[in-house]
Write an enzyme that holds these catalytic residues in place. Structure first.
Site, PDB file in Angstrom:
ATOM      1  CG  ASP A 491     -16.335  -7.773  69.014  1.00  0.00           C
ATOM      2  OD1 ASP A 491     -17.385  -7.881  69.664  1.00  0.00           O
ATOM      3  OD2 ASP A 491     -16.133  -8.382  67.939  1.00  0.00           O
ATOM      4  CG  ASP A 554     -21.379 -10.339  63.852  1.00  0.00           C
ATOM      5  OD1 ASP A 554     -21.504  -9.529  64.789  1.00  0.00           O
ATOM      6  OD2 ASP A 554     -20.346 -11.005  63.656  1.00  0.00           O
TER       7      ASP A 554
END
Ligand code: GLA
Length: 738
Positions: A491, A554
């Site tokens: 990430d 997200d």
């Protein structure tokens, strides 16, 4: 400036006729960066840019920005607010949605904060709606004077800032202290009935007494099925529980409306929820083999595959044609070992029980590629956020093997929050105290036939503020291999500190570095890129060796979030291929929470059918993001439909493309390996729609068999068109074949 205050005040007075709140939707200013002075009421923010808080700061001129930013607004809080309120003890501030963490200052005094692992705003990653309630006698409030509200934000990735529509300040109303708690599971009874208990709860000292209205309506016809009113009284010490049963329901969702009216204040609180309905047929007692038709591994790497099969236990497993180096445990169905020789090995799997046996052709492909079909598994993030620990992971693994792995679910992935604060003196990464024994944990997961995933960042820190792999890539890859890790989510997060404005090569670089490290170890680790879709990652995710790549910021458990992500994947569809898949983020079904306390997903049941259907059409990795220790009957039914999962796992690996798009509905079409097509007819509107396709339409032409995939039965269609009545935000998923 002054004119603006007058205007805000005027608006406030006007809108008080409808609601007493002062809207805070206009008048905000934004500065990117961080300074303690920006909390101060005396700081001169005249040169700051005006910002529209309806949208994220990315949309307001700061594309791809992650990090600190401050919002400020000047506002007069009139004491008439207090005078007109029924309850006068607290003030409520609605700040829309915060992405991700915030600290709120009123006239320089901290009045609230959200996010943070250890009281540090950077270590949080908790986006969502934000409301703060403070005592009306809090000296931070300057009644009838100009107040400065300053909001410090730390965004870890994806969208950032404060945004949405719910911005206001007002007195906390009688009903602001009441919650209609609908968290309990529905019970499924005979005569297609559903029953459930809901609770009225409060945190206030006020004693509530009034009526609870209960109404069930059919959204298709708008007819009322049930209507009842009951006396209801409750206090902070004694909640009120209401239990109901509704019978003779058809296979669709109904809307339940709860309305509590308080006698003394006359205030009303309303909440709605929908009812679940089950489409996946109950699995047969006869043996059946599920899951993908192919599995890839690299030569010499440890091999682990649990044959997914349903049917009355005990089941006995057999595999003919296994390549040299692999063995099967006939009682558990776990194939393990390692294969030295590259090649495609056709295997015949057989599963038997006392009711019979079933075989399936399966290919084991030993070569350079792994992840030939999208990963099916669980990830800790959408459920537990940074509160994940060893026990929660073990519980998930056990639940997966007991209830889901028979349908092909295999990965147990730990997201952010496992890492220690410091590396060992030799630079080796270790887990924090929540994970006392990583190797022991992976041994346990592997003993169940499942695989374990882990999370890191190419940056010095992860999005949750923990240690990333920056300049330790080789060492970390080796540690993961030693622990027995099978999947890595990598990430971007604090890599922005290393390369703040990357060009295309800059975006690829950190992923290539870790790819090279993973290539040095003797273990197959699925490589999941996470950088929110920057630089059209779908165009080069395969080139840098990703097995999947996130195409978006997200996801949240709302229709707005899920649908805007899911229905925007057309751009990436063409890049989906075996071993390399688009990842529109993890599932938001079941109990989610991004932290220690969980809630039922806010998606309606029809929206959840849409979510799973669309993600399967897109060939997305399916990573369950809920508490696996608490899989309710609907969620389990939703996640165990073998024909739906087969669409996701189709060996051709194509992503569905958007075939028809209009205001009310969309049709997405995916080509399948067997020459058939999977077609999703999605109703994006708030009303029932009949969605039709002419049988001579290129999508259907030449096909004469239409199968309702969720219900697993053929549809008899007379006439020239195929039509389906689809619920609001729902789907009809069909498979057409010859
Ligand atoms: C980012 C990712 C999420 C999750 C968190 C962890 O926000 O996009 O999926 O991994 O970081 O901190």
């Amino acid at each position: 400036m002054r004119k603006l205050f007058v205007l805000i005040l005027l608006c406030a007075c006007f809108s008080r006729v409808v609601a007493q709140d002062i809207p805070l939707t206009k008048g905000w200013k934004l500065a990117i960066g961080d300074s303690a002075q920006w909390a101060s009421p005396t700081f001169n923010d005249q040169h700051w840019a005006a910002v529209n808080v309806a949208q994220s700061w990315e949309q307001e001129g700061h594309p791809d920005y992650n990090g600190f930013g401050w919002y400020r607004i000047h506002i007069v809080i009139p004491s008439s607010l207090k005078e007109k309120a029924f309850l006068k003890d607290s003030v409520r501030i609605n700040l829309g949605s915060v992405d991700d963490n915030d600290e709120v200052y009123l006239n320089g005094k901290l009045i609230g904060r959200f996010g943070g692992k250890t009281g540090d705003i950077v270590k949080g990653a908790f986006y969502g709606p934000r409301t703060y309630t403070i005592a009306a006698n809090n000296p931070a409030i300057l009644w009838d004077k100009e107040n400065v509200l300053a909001v410090r934000i730390y965004d870890t990735g994806g969208d950032g800032g404060i945004y949405g529509t719910n911005f206001s300040i007002g007195m906390a109303d009688v009903m602001d202290h009441v919650k209609i708690n609908t968290e309990a599971d529905f019970d499924y009874g005979e005569r297609n009935s559903l029953s459930k208990s809901i609770k009225l709860i409060t945190t206030s000292h006020y004693n509530y007494s009034g009526k609870l209205g209960f109404k069930v309506t059919d959204p298709e016809t708008n007819s009322v099925l049930y209507e009842k009113t009951n006396d209801a009284a409750f206090s902070s010490a004694k909640p009120f529980t209401y239990t109901f049963e509704i019978a003779r329901l058809e296979k669709k969702s109904y809307t339940i409306t709860y309305t509590f009216t308080d006698d003394k204040s006359g205030k009303v609180l309303t909440q709605t929820e929908t009812t679940p309905y089950l489409l996946t047929p109950y699995p047969s007692a006869k043996p059946k083999i599920n899951g993908a038709d192919v599995f890839g591994a690299r030569p010499g790497s440890p091999f682990l595959y649990l044959i997914p099969a349903t049917g009355h236990k005990p089941l006995v497993y057999k595999a003919e044609g296994l390549p040299e180096g692999l063995k099967l445990d006939a009682a558990t169905g776990i194939i393990s070992g390692a294969v030295a020789q590259k090649g495609t090995y056709p295997v015949t799997l057989t599963v038997s029980n006392k009711l019979g046996s079933k075989t399936k052709d399966f290919s084991i492909v030993i070569g350079d590629k792994i992840g030939l079909t999208p990963a099916l598994g669980w990830n800790s993030w959408n459920a537990w956020g940074l509160s994940v620990n060893d026990q929660k992971v073990r519980t998930s693994a056990k639940a997966m093997v007991d209830r889901l792995s028979a349908h092909g679910w295999a990965y147990i992935n730990i997201d952010d929050g496992w890492e220690a604060d410091q590396r060992q003196p030799d630079g080796k990464i270790t887990a924090n105290s929540k994970f006392p024994d990583m190797k022991g944990l992976s041994d346990y997961i592997h003993s169940l036939g499942l695989r374990m995933g882990i999370y890191s960042s190419p940056g010095p820190r992860t999005c949750g503020g923990f240690l990333g792999s920056w300049q330790h890539e080789d060492q970390d890859a080796q540690t993961y291999a030693d622990w027995g890790v099978d999947y890595l989510k990598y990430d971007w997060c604090a890599y922005s500190e290393i390369v703040p404005k990357p060009d295309l090569d800059g975006l690829k670089k950190p992923y290539q570095v870790m790819r090279a490290s993973l290539d040095k170890i003797n273990r197959d680790i699925m490589y999941s890129l996470c950088q929110y879709g920057w630089g059209n990652v779908w165009e080069w995710g395969a080139e840098v060796g990703g097995n999947s790549w996130r195409t978006t910021g997200d996801i949240q458990d709302t229709w707005r979030s899920m649908s805007s992500i899911g229905f925007n994947q057309n751009k990436a569809a063409a890049f989906s291929q075996p071993g390399h898949f688009n990842d529109p983020d993890m599932l938001v079904v079941g109990k989610v929470g991004w932290g220690p306390s969980l809630h039922n997903t806010q998606l309606t049941f029809d929206e959840q059918y849409t979510h799973i259907s669309l993600w399967s059409l897109l060939s997305s990795p399916l990573l369950i993001g809920c508490d696996m220790g608490h899989l309710d009957r609907f969620t389990l039914n939703l996640l165990t439909n073998d024909e739906v999962l087969a669409i996701d796992q189709d060996a051709l690996g194509k992503g569905a493309s958007q075939y028809i798009k209009n205001d009310n509905y969309q049709i997405w079409v995916k080509e399948l390996k067997d020459g058939g097509k999977a077609i999703g007819l999605f109703n994006l509107s708030d009303k029932y729609q009949t969605i039709s396709l002419d049988k001579t339409d290129p999508a259907l032409n030449g096909f004469n068999k239409f199968r309702d995939v969720w219900q697993q039965k053929y549809i008899i269609t007379a006439g020239k068109t195929f039509s389906a009545k689809v619920a609001p935000h729902g789907v009809m998923l069909i498979k057409v074949s010859k």
